[in-house]
Write a protein that holds these residues in place. Structure first.
Motif, PDB file in Angstrom:
ATOM      1  N   SER A 366      -1.344  16.845  12.264  1.00  0.00           N
ATOM      2  CA  SER A 366      -0.567  15.609  12.342  1.00  0.00           C
ATOM      3  C   SER A 366       0.623  15.761  11.423  1.00  0.00           C
ATOM      4  O   SER A 366       0.489  16.294  10.313  1.00  0.00           O
ATOM      5  CB  SER A 366      -1.405  14.418  11.893  1.00  0.00           C
ATOM      6  OG  SER A 366      -2.501  14.245  12.753  1.00  0.00           O
ATOM      7  N   GLY A 368       3.034  15.511   8.657  1.00  0.00           N
ATOM      8  CA  GLY A 368       2.798  15.026   7.305  1.00  0.00           C
ATOM      9  C   GLY A 368       1.578  15.635   6.645  1.00  0.00           C
ATOM     10  O   GLY A 368       1.388  15.488   5.438  1.00  0.00           O
ATOM     11  N   ASP A 369       0.746  16.351   7.412  1.00  0.00           N
ATOM     12  CA  ASP A 369      -0.476  16.908   6.820  1.00  0.00           C
ATOM     13  C   ASP A 369      -0.170  17.908   5.706  1.00  0.00           C
ATOM     14  O   ASP A 369      -0.843  17.917   4.668  1.00  0.00           O
ATOM     15  CB  ASP A 369      -1.313  17.632   7.893  1.00  0.00           C
ATOM     16  CG  ASP A 369      -2.126  16.659   8.744  1.00  0.00           C
ATOM     17  OD1 ASP A 369      -2.182  15.458   8.401  1.00  0.00           O
ATOM     18  OD2 ASP A 369      -2.700  17.114   9.757  1.00  0.00           O
ATOM     19  N   VAL A 371       2.609  18.122   3.928  1.00  0.00           N
ATOM     20  CA  VAL A 371       3.238  17.407   2.821  1.00  0.00           C
ATOM     21  C   VAL A 371       2.175  16.676   2.000  1.00  0.00           C
ATOM     22  O   VAL A 371       2.195  16.705   0.774  1.00  0.00           O
ATOM     23  CB  VAL A 371       4.281  16.403   3.365  1.00  0.00           C
ATOM     24  CG1 VAL A 371       4.893  15.611   2.230  1.00  0.00           C
ATOM     25  CG2 VAL A 371       5.357  17.142   4.159  1.00  0.00           C
ATOM     26  N   ARG A 372       1.272  16.040   2.687  1.00  0.00           N
ATOM     27  CA  ARG A 372       0.224  15.297   1.979  1.00  0.00           C
ATOM     28  C   ARG A 372      -0.600  16.242   1.089  1.00  0.00           C
ATOM     29  O   ARG A 372      -0.863  15.937  -0.078  1.00  0.00           O
ATOM     30  CB  ARG A 372      -0.697  14.595   2.976  1.00  0.00           C
ATOM     31  CG  ARG A 372      -1.783  13.773   2.281  1.00  0.00           C
ATOM     32  CD  ARG A 372      -2.926  13.424   3.224  1.00  0.00           C
ATOM     33  NE  ARG A 372      -2.509  12.622   4.355  1.00  0.00           N
ATOM     34  CZ  ARG A 372      -2.464  11.285   4.360  1.00  0.00           C
ATOM     35  NH1 ARG A 372      -2.782  10.615   3.280  1.00  0.00           N
ATOM     36  NH2 ARG A 372      -2.079  10.637   5.437  1.00  0.00           N
TER      37      ARG A 372
END
Lengths: 381, 381
Positions: A366, A368-369, A371-372
């Motif tokens: 997904s 943003g994974d 970055v998270r």
């Protein structure tokens, strides 16, 4: 959205701090002036502290490859043999330089992405009596791999005639390397990497043992290290040096000293770890089994050409990352986190990679994974 | 990790492009030289195109407030009345300026964060016969609110004696504003906002009707617009202007024209929307009911002081964002996305906000939620 900014997340040239750009644009100094001499000697002292060496440090007006050439041409004689570790494009370069100058390269081949086993280096030296040196990378930039120079240096201490010559082009300023303590006789770096300065200068350190080995009439004119050593001890250079770049480098070295070498190394370690966690959270694999802290090589997902990731990043997002070289071309892409880089640059690199992979149809994650995962790491340290 | 970079995500001064910094550092020109005159006239022409006006555009060496003062002092006479819309700190400034120059401010008070109703402005004009102007913001920066100037201008067209004077300091270069078409008689902006230039210059546009209203002997010496108009038509200024800043501004305006005003406006709209989605994904609320595209004002969560978010962002992450002003101090924080900003800067702003809120104990979200929401938006457009 058209890209309005350009960002360099390449393993050199890297982003240049505003302070260094300002220094670069100061009025050009005459290379024989007392004013320049002082700055030149100051930069050499700072480089000695960066390298943690009591030896000599010379500044050459060339790319890092020039300093590699200088090392081969000035420290070995035609007919000499040298053990060359080849685990990527820059290992190959050592071998090519040896062949160019009539030095016999005894190669220790390493699968690209793997780190050379220290015992393999020692074995090559042991099994080839009379070998005059070991030519190696500290970080093999093409694969994003860091070798265990501490252990290699320790093992080579039993071979007093074997010079350990290390290409540290993407290692100095990324790691805090005790050059003397590790027994590295000759070390090389370039201005455009973790030294946060534009391209154009190379640096080569020589300990006492290396200085003694300098030949009198090297098969070289411009890269004559004995001549340079004589001049640079006095704050001069044999030929015109890139004075503005030296002034800029001196400013960059000041910044490194202000941040503190330990902190600089810690920052790079954190940035690298966050990058690794980020790309792994996207379901991607690292190329390297011993990943370097300056650049992370990521294996492109099945069916995706790594060069396309690079192309989209640059053309659609204004962010320059690097692809693979030689047989790795298309197979990987490389995110640099070297030099004037902080946590937000690393996150930008991951964002760009995510956007590009998404556009190319790789969606095993997904948005943003990555970055998270990196943000969680940053928040935890 | 100690912050090694400084980033400006404030609603002015904003980040300055490298090209503009380079222009700024060119050798200082004499303000009466033919060379400077040409650049000055060129910048004025570019500003006319930016404002989309056939009227006059003057460049003043001052902050935006100087141009606001110039408007009040040169367009109204002591004893005149003007309708002043007060929905934030900059609305208050119009009222203070009126009182300073003996102009009677008839205020239309608007709850901070709300947009003034166009009918309320018209009603104030209608109910106060003889009123000479309306003083208003296009964007009220303190609350991140954009007013409906198109509709307000349309309604005021029925009042030929009422000058519509708009502070567009955080609007020009964020939006594509047809100044003449909307019936804005006088508009103001500043160099340090979406014009991507360091602080020091203000811009004021005057249509024919406004030029006719310029008084002969304003209660002002430096800000004498009639005198400026006479000089600036010839490429001169009444007093020494900030020549390097004008050269820089001209370069920034070139960049805006190269990107295209429509695209510039579209970029700001996308950046603003991504920011809004990002902060809302953190469970936060926007202050404004009609949020502007230049800056997003976010209500700090219950129990968190907005100033602490700003402090942590700057001290621990090197990123400057803005807090609240007046009674909003502590209640909000503001993320700017104005000027030389792209999607990665917006994501950096969200990351900083997330890190800071997390440190302050607000954890009604998972790290990365805001960034993810913004990334998903960017990937969808």
């Amino acid at each position: 959205m058209k890209p309005i900014k350009k960002r360099l997340l390449t393993p050199g040239p890297t982003m240049v701090p505003e302070r260094v750009l300002e220094a670069l644009s100061r009025p050009t100094l005459y290379h024989r002036s007392p004013e320049f001499k002082e700055i030149f000697l100051e930069a050499r002292q700072r480089l000695r502290r960066l390298f943690r060496t009591e030896g000599e440090v010379l500044i050459l007006t060339s790319s890092g490859t020039g300093a590699m050439e200088a090392a081969v041409a000035n420290l070995f004689k035609p007919g000499d043999s040298a053990v060359v570790v080849v685990g990527g494009k820059f290992g190959q370069r050592w071998a090519e330089l040896c062949r160019t100058f009539g030095v016999n390269p005894i190669t220790v081949e390493v699968e690209w992405g793997k780190a050379v086993a220290p015992e393999a280096v020692e074995a090559a030296v042991r099994e080839n009596p009379g070998v005059k040196g070991v030519l190696i990378q500290i970080c093999e930039t093409s694969t994003g791999t860091v070798y265990d120079l501490e252990e290699i240096g320790r093992r080579l201490k039993n071979y007093p005639d074997v010079l350990l010559v290390a290409d540290g082009i993407t290692a100095y300023g990324v790691y805090d390397i005790p050059t003397d303590e590790w027994g590295i006789d000759v070390a090389i770096t370039g201005s455009q990497k973790a030294l946060m300065t534009p391209p154009g200068l190379a640096v080569i350190s020589l300990n006492e043992r290396a200085v003694e080995r300098l030949v009198d009439n090297p098969p070289a004119y411009y890269f004559n290290l004995k001549k340079e050593l004589k001049q640079q001890s006095k704050g001069q250079t044999a030929y015109t040096t890139a004075t503005n770049l030296v002034v800029a480098l001196n400013e960059a070295l000041k910044m490194i000293e202000e941040e503190g070498l330990e902190e600089v190394a810690r920052r790079h370690a954190l940035l690298a770890e966050a990058t690794r966690r980020g790309v792994q959270a996207l379901g991607l694999k690292l190329l390297s089994e011993r990943p370097a802290n300056g650049v992370t090589a990521v294996i492109a997902p099945e069916g995706i050409n790594g060069q396309d990731v690079v192309k989209i990043a640059r053309e659609e997002f204004g962010v320059t990352i690097a692809g693979g070289q030689e047989h790795l071309k298309g197979k990987i892409f490389r995110l640099s986190h070297m030099g004037y880089v902080d946590q937000f640059d690393v996150l930008t690199g991951l964002e760009v990679a995510e956007f590009a992979l998404w556009k190319l149809g790789y969606r095993e994650f997904s948005l943003g994974d990555g970055v998270r995962a990196a943000m969680e790491f940053f928040a935890s340290v």
